[in-house]
Every structure is written in structure tokens, then in C-alpha cells.
Design a protein around this motif. Sequence first.
Motif, PDB file in Angstrom:
ATOM      1  N   ALA A  27      19.246  39.095   3.755  1.00 13.06           N
ATOM      2  CA  ALA A  27      18.040  38.678   3.871  1.00 13.06           C
ATOM      3  C   ALA A  27      17.480  37.178   3.606  1.00 13.06           C
ATOM      4  CB  ALA A  27      17.103  39.741   3.146  1.00 13.06           C
ATOM      5  N   THR A  28      18.243  36.703   2.706  1.00 14.50           N
ATOM      6  CA  THR A  28      18.385  35.245   2.142  1.00 14.50           C
ATOM      7  C   THR A  28      18.942  34.153   3.388  1.00 14.50           C
ATOM      8  OG1 THR A  28      20.066  34.999   1.055  1.00 14.50           O
ATOM      9  CG2 THR A  28      17.744  35.591   0.090  1.00 14.50           C
ATOM     10  N   ASP A  29      19.822  34.871   4.344  1.00  9.65           N
ATOM     11  CA  ASP A  29      20.353  34.121   5.206  1.00  9.65           C
ATOM     12  C   ASP A  29      19.561  33.462   6.563  1.00  9.65           C
ATOM     13  OD1 ASP A  29      22.271  32.570   6.875  1.00  9.65           O
ATOM     14  OD2 ASP A  29      23.284  34.383   7.297  1.00  9.65           O
ATOM     15  N   PRO A  30      19.001  32.424   6.695  1.00 12.86           N
ATOM     16  CA  PRO A  30      18.220  32.027   7.682  1.00 12.86           C
ATOM     17  C   PRO A  30      18.558  32.461   9.137  1.00 12.86           C
ATOM     18  CG  PRO A  30      18.658  30.101   6.304  1.00 12.86           C
ATOM     19  CD  PRO A  30      19.458  31.213   6.046  1.00 12.86           C
ATOM     20  N   ARG A  31      19.825  32.735   9.417  1.00 11.94           N
ATOM     21  CA  ARG A  31      20.278  33.141  10.645  1.00 11.94           C
ATOM     22  C   ARG A  31      20.204  34.712  10.822  1.00 11.94           C
ATOM     23  NH1 ARG A  31      26.665  32.279  11.905  1.00 11.94           N
ATOM     24  NH2 ARG A  31      26.317  32.252   9.450  1.00 11.94           N
ATOM     25  N   ARG A  32      20.324  35.196   9.844  1.00 12.73           N
ATOM     26  CA  ARG A  32      20.076  36.689   9.886  1.00 12.73           C
ATOM     27  C   ARG A  32      18.730  37.083   9.807  1.00 12.73           C
ATOM     28  NH1 ARG A  32      24.612  40.150  10.717  1.00 12.73           N
ATOM     29  NH2 ARG A  32      26.393  39.126   9.503  1.00 12.73           N
ATOM     30  N   ARG A  33      17.856  36.239   9.258  1.00  8.15           N
ATOM     31  CA  ARG A  33      16.353  36.390   9.320  1.00  8.15           C
ATOM     32  C   ARG A  33      15.957  36.321  10.721  1.00  8.15           C
ATOM     33  NH1 ARG A  33      13.512  35.671   4.294  1.00  8.15           N
ATOM     34  NH2 ARG A  33      11.743  35.316   5.308  1.00  8.15           N
ATOM     35  N   ALA A  34      16.424  35.395  11.433  1.00  6.09           N
ATOM     36  CA  ALA A  34      16.018  34.987  12.641  1.00  6.09           C
ATOM     37  C   ALA A  34      16.528  36.093  13.464  1.00  6.09           C
ATOM     38  CB  ALA A  34      16.781  33.513  13.513  1.00  6.09           C
ATOM     39  N   GLN A  35      17.875  36.633  13.552  1.00  6.71           N
ATOM     40  CA  GLN A  35      18.160  37.795  14.073  1.00  6.71           C
ATOM     41  C   GLN A  35      17.349  39.145  14.039  1.00  6.71           C
ATOM     42  OE1 GLN A  35      22.285  38.531  12.904  1.00  6.71           O
ATOM     43  NE2 GLN A  35      23.220  37.363  14.412  1.00  6.71           N
ATOM     44  N   ALA A  36      16.631  39.293  12.630  1.00  4.86           N
ATOM     45  CA  ALA A  36      15.891  40.332  12.434  1.00  4.86           C
ATOM     46  C   ALA A  36      14.608  40.168  13.015  1.00  4.86           C
ATOM     47  CB  ALA A  36      15.563  40.482  11.048  1.00  4.86           C
ATOM     48  N   ARG A  37      14.068  39.297  13.231  1.00  5.15           N
ATOM     49  CA  ARG A  37      12.750  38.543  13.710  1.00  5.15           C
ATOM     50  C   ARG A  37      12.972  38.969  15.382  1.00  5.15           C
ATOM     51  NH1 ARG A  37      12.116  34.624   9.928  1.00  5.15           N
ATOM     52  NH2 ARG A  37      13.242  33.008  11.174  1.00  5.15           N
ATOM     53  N   GLY A  38      14.038  38.637  15.678  1.00  4.90           N
ATOM     54  CA  GLY A  38      14.119  38.624  17.314  1.00  4.90           C
ATOM     55  C   GLY A  38      14.291  40.399  17.517  1.00  4.90           C
ATOM     56  N   LEU A  39      15.055  41.267  16.722  1.00  7.77           N
ATOM     57  CA  LEU A  39      15.238  42.316  17.107  1.00  7.77           C
ATOM     58  C   LEU A  39      13.751  43.241  16.809  1.00  7.77           C
ATOM     59  CD1 LEU A  39      16.711  45.020  17.578  1.00  7.77           C
ATOM     60  CD2 LEU A  39      17.019  45.204  15.109  1.00  7.77           C
ATOM     61  N   LEU A  40      13.075  42.831  15.916  1.00  7.54           N
ATOM     62  CA  LEU A  40      11.607  43.330  15.607  1.00  7.54           C
ATOM     63  C   LEU A  40      10.614  42.890  17.130  1.00  7.54           C
ATOM     64  CD1 LEU A  40      10.962  42.841  11.768  1.00  7.54           C
ATOM     65  CD2 LEU A  40      11.193  45.124  13.090  1.00  7.54           C
ATOM     66  N   ALA A  41      10.692  41.729  17.409  1.00  5.51           N
ATOM     67  CA  ALA A  41      10.090  41.482  18.522  1.00  5.51           C
ATOM     68  C   ALA A  41      10.193  41.892  19.717  1.00  5.51           C
ATOM     69  CB  ALA A  41      10.138  39.891  18.839  1.00  5.51           C
ATOM     70  N   ARG A  42      11.554  42.415  19.986  1.00  2.00           N
ATOM     71  CA  ARG A  42      11.893  43.180  21.238  1.00  2.00           C
ATOM     72  C   ARG A  42      11.633  44.791  20.969  1.00  2.00           C
ATOM     73  NH1 ARG A  42      18.041  42.183  21.588  1.00  2.00           N
ATOM     74  NH2 ARG A  42      17.893  41.882  19.531  1.00  2.00           N
ATOM     75  N   LEU A  43      11.618  45.244  19.963  1.00  2.00           N
ATOM     76  CA  LEU A  43      11.075  46.650  19.547  1.00  2.00           C
ATOM     77  C   LEU A  43       9.612  46.852  19.906  1.00  2.00           C
ATOM     78  CD1 LEU A  43      13.372  47.735  16.563  1.00  2.00           C
ATOM     79  CD2 LEU A  43      13.455  48.306  19.053  1.00  2.00           C
ATOM     80  N   ARG A  44       8.955  45.866  19.284  1.00  4.83           N
ATOM     81  CA  ARG A  44       7.519  45.713  19.368  1.00  4.83           C
ATOM     82  C   ARG A  44       7.077  45.545  20.876  1.00  4.83           C
ATOM     83  NH1 ARG A  44       6.823  42.093  14.180  1.00  4.83           N
ATOM     84  NH2 ARG A  44       6.720  43.811  12.596  1.00  4.83           N
TER      85      ARG A  44
END
Length: 47
Positions: A27-44
Amino acid sequence: MSLIQRIKTFARSPQGQRTIEQARRAATDPRRRAQARGLLARLRGRR
């Protein structure tokens, strides 16, 4: 045993503690955070 109780038991176990720590590090890794945001954006976007 209920699902919540099983989750609590797992979280208290050594394996659960390792899993929680890995999630915290990810959760503190910027690359992982970006991946999570992208996944949430696609799901939404599919709603």
C-alpha cells in the motif's frame, strides 16, 4: 464458525500477520497504489 470469526483467527495467526504486513508494504509502494487506482477506475467505469 462464522466467516468473520475465521478472518479474525487468520489475522491473529503468524501467516495472517505476514499477509497483513505484505499488504501494508504494498500500500505504500507508489507503483502498487497506481495499479490499485487503475483497477478501481475500471471497475467503477463498468457500472
